[in-house]
Write a protein that holds these residues in place. Sequence first.
Motif, mmCIF file in Angstrom:
data_model
loop_
_atom_site.group_PDB
_atom_site.id
_atom_site.type_symbol
_atom_site.label_atom_id
_atom_site.label_comp_id
_atom_site.label_asym_id
_atom_site.label_seq_id
_atom_site.Cartn_x
_atom_site.Cartn_y
_atom_site.Cartn_z
ATOM 1 N N SER A 3 0.829 -1.199 0.000
ATOM 2 C CA SER A 3 0.000 0.000 0.000
ATOM 3 C C SER A 3 0.869 1.257 0.000
ATOM 4 O O SER A 3 0.505 2.273 -0.593
ATOM 5 N N ALA A 4 2.044 1.176 0.620
ATOM 6 C CA ALA A 4 2.955 2.325 0.627
ATOM 7 C C ALA A 4 3.502 2.579 -0.777
ATOM 8 O O ALA A 4 3.747 3.725 -1.167
ATOM 9 N N ALA B 74 -2.946 -3.613 -7.975
ATOM 10 C CA ALA B 74 -2.958 -2.638 -9.064
ATOM 11 C C ALA B 74 -4.395 -2.350 -9.484
ATOM 12 O O ALA B 74 -4.768 -1.198 -9.737
ATOM 13 N N GLU B 75 -5.217 -3.400 -9.547
ATOM 14 C CA GLU B 75 -6.607 -3.191 -9.958
ATOM 15 C C GLU B 75 -7.385 -2.423 -8.899
ATOM 16 O O GLU B 75 -8.181 -1.548 -9.205
ATOM 17 N N GLU B 76 -7.093 -2.747 -7.637
ATOM 18 C CA GLU B 76 -7.761 -2.066 -6.543
ATOM 19 C C GLU B 76 -7.409 -0.580 -6.522
ATOM 20 O O GLU B 76 -8.232 0.263 -6.184
ATOM 21 N N ALA B 77 -6.174 -0.255 -6.912
ATOM 22 C CA ALA B 77 -5.714 1.136 -6.861
ATOM 23 C C ALA B 77 -6.400 1.996 -7.923
ATOM 24 O O ALA B 77 -6.455 3.215 -7.789
ATOM 25 N N GLY B 78 -6.928 1.351 -8.983
ATOM 26 C CA GLY B 78 -7.684 2.081 -9.997
ATOM 27 C C GLY B 78 -6.861 3.161 -10.668
ATOM 28 O O GLY B 78 -5.764 2.905 -11.162
ATOM 29 N N ASP B 79 -7.380 4.408 -10.651
ATOM 30 C CA ASP B 79 -6.742 5.497 -11.388
ATOM 31 C C ASP B 79 -5.573 6.125 -10.654
ATOM 32 O O ASP B 79 -4.906 7.000 -11.176
ATOM 33 N N ARG B 80 -5.338 5.695 -9.435
ATOM 34 C CA ARG B 80 -4.260 6.346 -8.668
ATOM 35 C C ARG B 80 -2.891 6.045 -9.258
ATOM 36 O O ARG B 80 -1.948 6.805 -9.080
ATOM 37 N N VAL B 81 -2.754 4.902 -9.915
ATOM 38 C CA VAL B 81 -1.498 4.567 -10.579
ATOM 39 C C VAL B 81 -1.811 4.106 -11.995
ATOM 40 O O VAL B 81 -2.955 3.797 -12.320
#
Lengths: 291, 283
Positions: B186-187, B207-214
């Motif tokens: 998460s960091a 990566a999928e959970e992070a969506g548009d953040r990365v």
Amino acid sequence: MQRLLSTDNLVRIALFAASSTSVVIVALIFAFLFREAFPFLRDPGVGELAGTRWMPTSMQRQSFGVLPLITGSLLVTFLASLLAVPFGICGAVYISEVARPVEREFLKPFVEILAGIPSVVLGFFGLVAVVPLVKSVFHLGSGLSALSAAVVLGLMALPTIISISEDAIRGVPDAYREASLALGANRITTIWRVVVPAALPGITAAVMLGFGRVIGETMGVMMVSGNAAQIAFSPFESVRTMTATIAAEMGEVVFGGVHYRALFCVGLLLLAATFALNMIAQRVMKRYQNR
Amino acid sequence: MRTSLSLLALGLTIAVAGCGSPAGSRAAMIQIKGSDTMIHLTSAWAQEYSAAHADVEVAVTGGGSGTGVSAMLNGSTDICMSSRDLSESERSAAEGLGLDVQQFDVALDGIAVVVHPSNPINALTIDQIADIYTGRITNWSVVGGPDRPIVLLSRESNSGTYAFFQEHVLDKEDYATSARLLPATSAIIQSVGEDAGAIGYVGLGYAEEAGDRVKVIGVKADETAQPVVPTLDTVRSGAYPIARALHFYTARVPEAHVQAFIDYCLSPEGQETVKREGYVPIG
């Protein structure tokens, strides 16, 4: 026999036992650490520790140079004290000398609350608040740096420095202040030229204890320093401290393996550093007391 | 002082861990420990399984694959989750202890390479990624991006993802010393989302959970190949090059109640959970 079992003596014995426990524990810790670290000092040898690369999980050649870790800990500690010492001493002077009683009643509990915040919480605060701030203020590629770690550690050391310095300043006899004022010195001069010098042994102890907190701190620093094992002297670089290294790597090592022994060597160094710090603090205090 | 105290605590922890007996004095308790990559998935399995079997309690904790393996070796966990194979030294340690280690492949995972959403780079070759992570490439302009220093982000060395990435992407070379080692996935997501020059690697589920953040970039096996973005299909078909199996390890042939849980994970129902959590089902 009667005298031996008198209440006086019993209390004396109980207190002696209690107070020597810490001595025994410190000795045991030293012995235990040394026992675990010793095989490393013999086989790869001390020379391996003097290297500049800390690559314990390398698939090419494992290296256990602790220099990056030492410089990392030193840089973070130095920066943190640069921030926390002036702030802490000024804060203590204000609280004990200048603040009105109402202000003091308000300020002191907050200092104590700051002291009680768990380091992982401060670390998390550092990650979401300090790191982005450091990044945008100094236009860095990443805020995960020695400076961010120093800010978080400074926050942790601050309450220690403030409360102990404040006790020391308060302990200065009122006669000193009265004499100074009677000689025509104003309040500022009295504080900085008379009261603070008189309280210096206590303030020194406060700073040293603050140092101890900073150099031994693990969780908060691990979350914000970026943990890159490189030799760096810039506050904007990422560094890896000795404590973070032990915490991050101890869980995965093979017990009794080279890496495991190397981590105990790091622990030994850390213990030696805090030990030395305490000795220095005591020396300084003694010198001032004898003066 | 603090240091001595924490070292004492460490010593005690080791002592306690050393003499800990295999959990399971109550037949209905299953201890699972290890890979942070697998913790979401295993927790989901544990929840579903406990819901259906009220008499079984499944406790899942993370700490990294290495932590899990150590725990298995000293008998403080029933199942070790690991996102990498056991190392030579771990295998010989297990042999030395007289253990009969069993391996179960419970899911597949792709490792996504992620950059800041504003980064114009859409794909890199494996060699370029290796050059970046070993420190031979330090500026995005070398790989066709803007003139901006690369901020290297990696997991800590106790992470199975770290070891897998080092072995299969860096070809066993060392990470650059300037790589920032972060204690949690998460960091990495947080920092990649924050820093314009950052690059990191995380399990596909994260990566999928992070969506548009990365931004997840495509990976090319070599200069001429088509870039492949990690998805369920590309990982399962083997088209995405940075993929691996996720394992359960047990110190010996599992007891019936542990085996029943593993069977559940491998069942069609369990593998449906794999898909829902963003990993890739086996087979």
